[in-house]
Motif scaffolding. Structure first.
Motif, PDB file in Angstrom:
ATOM      1  N   TRP A 145       0.556  -1.435  -0.329  1.00 15.13           N
ATOM      2  CA  TRP A 145       0.147  -0.157   0.204  1.00 15.13           C
ATOM      3  C   TRP A 145       1.035   1.368  -0.150  1.00 15.13           C
ATOM      4  O   TRP A 145       0.392   2.076   0.696  1.00 15.13           O
ATOM      5  N   GLU A 146       2.187   1.182  -0.239  1.00 14.93           N
ATOM      6  CA  GLU A 146       2.933   2.587  -0.241  1.00 14.93           C
ATOM      7  C   GLU A 146       2.785   3.465  -1.070  1.00 14.93           C
ATOM      8  O   GLU A 146       2.298   2.766  -2.633  1.00 14.93           O
ATOM      9  N   GLY A 185      -8.029  -2.051   8.568  1.00 11.60           N
ATOM     10  CA  GLY A 185      -7.593  -1.261  10.264  1.00 11.60           C
ATOM     11  C   GLY A 185      -6.454  -2.745  10.572  1.00 11.60           C
ATOM     12  O   GLY A 185      -6.169  -4.004   9.677  1.00 11.60           O
ATOM     13  N   ALA A 186      -6.021  -2.484  11.837  1.00 14.43           N
ATOM     14  CA  ALA A 186      -4.917  -3.016  12.581  1.00 14.43           C
ATOM     15  C   ALA A 186      -5.870  -4.590  12.959  1.00 14.43           C
ATOM     16  O   ALA A 186      -6.528  -4.528  13.195  1.00 14.43           O
ATOM     17  N   ASP A 187      -4.874  -5.216  12.796  1.00 12.65           N
ATOM     18  CA  ASP A 187      -5.507  -6.909  13.765  1.00 12.65           C
ATOM     19  C   ASP A 187      -6.479  -6.981  15.180  1.00 12.65           C
ATOM     20  O   ASP A 187      -7.179  -7.177  15.163  1.00 12.65           O
ATOM     21  N   LEU A 243     -11.849  -5.025   7.811  1.00 11.16           N
ATOM     22  CA  LEU A 243     -11.036  -6.128   6.483  1.00 11.16           C
ATOM     23  C   LEU A 243      -9.695  -5.958   7.071  1.00 11.16           C
ATOM     24  O   LEU A 243      -9.018  -5.143   7.599  1.00 11.16           O
ATOM     25  N   ASP A 244      -9.149  -6.845   6.473  1.00 11.98           N
ATOM     26  CA  ASP A 244      -7.320  -7.421   6.301  1.00 11.98           C
ATOM     27  C   ASP A 244      -6.732  -6.215   5.345  1.00 11.98           C
ATOM     28  O   ASP A 244      -8.005  -5.667   4.542  1.00 11.98           O
ATOM     29  N   SER A 245      -6.080  -6.662   5.333  1.00 12.26           N
ATOM     30  CA  SER A 245      -5.460  -4.924   3.640  1.00 12.26           C
ATOM     31  C   SER A 245      -5.755  -5.771   2.312  1.00 12.26           C
ATOM     32  O   SER A 245      -5.114  -5.455   1.176  1.00 12.26           O
ATOM     33  N   ALA A 279     -15.793   2.158  -0.991  1.00  8.21           N
ATOM     34  CA  ALA A 279     -14.992   3.547  -0.796  1.00  8.21           C
ATOM     35  C   ALA A 279     -15.407   2.875   0.747  1.00  8.21           C
ATOM     36  O   ALA A 279     -14.534   3.627   1.431  1.00  8.21           O
ATOM     37  N   SER A 280     -16.354   1.839   0.903  1.00 10.60           N
ATOM     38  CA  SER A 280     -16.447   1.441   2.548  1.00 10.60           C
ATOM     39  C   SER A 280     -15.075   0.950   2.866  1.00 10.60           C
ATOM     40  O   SER A 280     -14.804   0.943   4.196  1.00 10.60           O
ATOM     41  N   ALA A 281     -14.147   0.351   2.137  1.00 13.60           N
ATOM     42  CA  ALA A 281     -13.065   0.275   2.737  1.00 13.60           C
ATOM     43  C   ALA A 281     -11.892   1.036   3.025  1.00 13.60           C
ATOM     44  O   ALA A 281     -10.885   0.616   3.739  1.00 13.60           O
ATOM     45  N   PHE A 282     -12.081   2.207   2.560  1.00 13.24           N
ATOM     46  CA  PHE A 282     -10.828   3.193   3.159  1.00 13.24           C
ATOM     47  C   PHE A 282     -11.107   3.188   4.844  1.00 13.24           C
ATOM     48  O   PHE A 282     -11.999   3.610   5.344  1.00 13.24           O
TER      49      PHE A 282
END
Length: 622
Positions: A164-165, A557-559, A566-568, A583-586
């Motif tokens: 994601w960088e 988000g973080a574990d 969601l995970d990454s 867009a709900s994933a941001f």
């Protein structure tokens, strides 16, 4: 103020689907907007059988939608419009002060305002969405912008996933773009993708000494931009989608970029879907329109460690969802089930959490209260809802200012970081939010600077079920300014004060004086007593800010974060075979306009899914 209700005509249902019909695919994608449409097309182009389900129809050949200049008509059009009536706060009395509250009078009209007739039913604050092939990219203004690098890097910080960088995310824009405004070879852009991008005409800025150019000059000086050329159109030469060093910290003027071709025709995910369907290669994509997904189906297997999504249940027919102004109460459609190895939800910030909750994924207490069997207790579903704050300064000049748009991204002196925090566009238009029949046309002398606040700090909104009926709309509350609201309001006020000062550059022209309508009513520079203090303007924006860029209600988000959905890799936590890609994933609102960031998100999801399936990323063919 009254507005006619859109007529509820009997709608012919889509061809009936037998309740016994079932089919199995590699992937099912729910929603054809900026997240789902490109993803479904890419998966099919990679050779996977993919079912794309869309609740609306296809309006791509309708000029109201295909011609970008008709976007106001498109957003008002009952052919695709879903009306969500939202709240801006937990304070009902505060929300009633929003000037464009909408009421159903019961006599076939809407009342818009704060003094409704007796017996009118309060609906709320309109938030239109588009149920159509291509999603909200079919009714928006087509504005293209990118998130700050920090907003991509935030996912790295939260999850540890270095894919994601920001520099790595840039490649997805080059994969999807078909740039029409720069010569080929610019490494920051793409030229062979499905998304056409173009810019507007700046001829008005070449005219010397007009009132609009005087304002432009003053505005440029105010944000630290200058030009030695008498041709002021050169002020707009920076590329709003460029990749220059320190771009997120550099205030500048820009020529607005649109997802449209150079002739003004929209370029949308729907176009990519249709080109995939029509390709001679016969990619295995199936499209079902006018089909409402009612829930996700899960395996009954007792051997798997966690529930697995295996398909969806749908109801076939047009206007089945109650947000549709054409919905006829009591109307239902035949029910079918479709099965897949993986289900991907791309219904947007309102409908994706609704579908998850209806399927048993969400906060346990909320689901049990409605009698929904809990598949996975996931407290973050429907939480963290965020949006850009939008506001404007609007005035009426003595004579028309013949000009196009002045577009800028700049930083106010009180911004929370060194990054730019305001996206603005100024010109002879009015836009004050959403209500049936918007906007108000104040005539040829209207002049406005509309603003989008970048990096809102609250993100305290929610999407909650009202009933377990999939045809009902959820309760949506953005809770504007609930967290660090004073800081966000101060930034909006600072931007407004700067913009107002630039208008005074036209004081000695025939267009003056300007009569400001809001937020400081009265002659420009001589406002009504008490109306133009910073505190008064902040109170105005607190009550009258609006929005149209909902995100983050199923956020990555973080574990260790209990609200992470969601995970990454877009996988829903605690279940298998299920992702959300929209867009709900941001985790936070991505920049000023989320449409292109969501398309980029879709391209990244393509790569992640294909990598997991053992296939190389698909090469786009359009």
């Amino acid at each position: 103020m009254r507005s006619h209700l859109l007529s509820s005509l009997a709608i012919l249902a889509a061809p009936a689907i037998s309740a016994a019909e079932s089919a199995t695919y590699d992937y099912i994608v729910v929603g054809s907007g900026p997240g789902g449409g490109p993803l479904a097309s890419n998966l099919a182009r990679a050779g996977y059988s993919t079912l794309l389900i869309e609740a609306g129809g296809d309006e791509s050949d309708n000029p109201t939608y295909s011609e970008l200049g008709n976007f106001l008509e498109a957003a008002n059009d009952e052919a695709t419009r879903w009306d969500f009536w939202v709240k801006h706060s937990d304070d009902a009395q505060q929300d009633l002060k929003f000037h464009h509250n909408t009421w159903d009078t019961g006599d076939g009209t809407f009342y818009i305002g704060n003094d409704p007739p007796a017996g009118a039913k309060h609906l709320g604050i309109q938030y239109p969405r588009a149920a159509v092939l291509g999603g909200c990219a079919m009714h928006n203004a087509g504005v293209c912008s990118l998130p700050e690098d920090d907003q991509w890097n935030l996912v790295v910080n939260l999850t540890g996933d270095t894919s994601w960088e920001a520099p790595k995310m840039r490649k997805y824009l080059t994969q999807i773009e078909a740039n029409e405004y720069l010569p080929a070879g610019n490494a920051a852009h793409g030229y062979k993708g499905w998304l056409k991008t173009s810019v507007g005409d700046l001829g008005w800025a070449k005219a010397p000494n007009t009132a609009a150019v005087k304002i432009l000059d003053k505005f440029a000086q105010s944000i630290g931009v200058s030009s030695a050329s008498s041709d002021r159109s050169t002020l707009f030469s920076p590329d709003i989608l460029g990749d220059e060093p320190n771009k997120d910290q550099t205030s500048s003027l820009f020529n607005m970029v649109s997802h449209a071709d150079s002739k003004g025709r929209r370029s949308t995910p729907g176009d990519f879907v249709k080109s995939t369907l029509a390709d001679p290669a016969k990619f295995p994509l199936t499209l079902k329109l006018r089909t409402l997904v009612t829930k996700i189906l899960f395996s009954n297997s007792t051997t798997e460690s966690k529930p697995r999504a295996i398909g969806v249940e749908v109801m076939a027919g047009a206007s089945l969802y109650k947000a549709d102004p054409k919905h006829i109460p009591g109307t239902k459609g035949p029910v079918s089930q479709y099965f897949a190895k993986e289900v991907i939800i791309s219904g947007g910030a309102f409908n994706s959490p609704q579908i998850l909750k209806l399927s048993g994924i969400g906060p346990r207490a909320e689901l049990e209260k409605l009698g929904i069997k809990v598949v996975k207790d996931l407290p973050g579903v429907g939480e963290n809802l965020g949006d850009n704050y939008e506001a404007s300064i609007l005035a009426i000049s003595k004579e028309p200012l013949n000009a196009g748009l002045t577009t800028s991204i700049f930083r106010t002196v009180n911004a929370a970081t060194k990054n730019r925090n305001i996206f603005t566009w100024c010109g002879p238009f009015s836009f004050e939010g959403f209500w049936p029949g918007f906007p108000t046309n104040y005539g040829p002398n209207q002049w406005e600077c509309a603003m989008v606040h970048i990096g809102p700090k609250s993100q305290a909104g929610s999407v909650k079920l009202v009933t377990a009926d999939p045809q009902d709309t959820p309760d949506i509350n953005f809770r504007f300014f609930q967290k660090q609201g004073a800081a966000d309001l101060a930034e909006l006020v600072a931007a407004t004060n700067l913009l107002r000062q630039t208008w005074l550059a036209a004081a000695n022209t025939t267009t003056a004086p300007f009569t400001e309508l809001h937020p400081c009513p009265g002659e420009l520079g001589k406002p009504t007593a008490g109306s133009c203090s910073d505190a008064a303007q902040a109170e105005y924006f607190k009550l009258q800010a609006y929005s149209h860029h909902a995100t983050s209600s199923c956020s990555i988000g973080a574990d260790a974060d209990p609200l992470a959905v969601l995970d990454s890799k877009f996988r829903v936590r605690g279940v298998a075979g299920l992702r959300v890609v929209d867009a709900s994933a941001f985790p936070v609102v991505p920049g000023a306009f989320p449409v292109v960031p969501t398309m980029i998100l879709s391209q990244k999801a393509t790569e992640d899914i294909l990598a997991e399936a053992g296939k190389k990323p698909v090469k786009l063919r359009v």
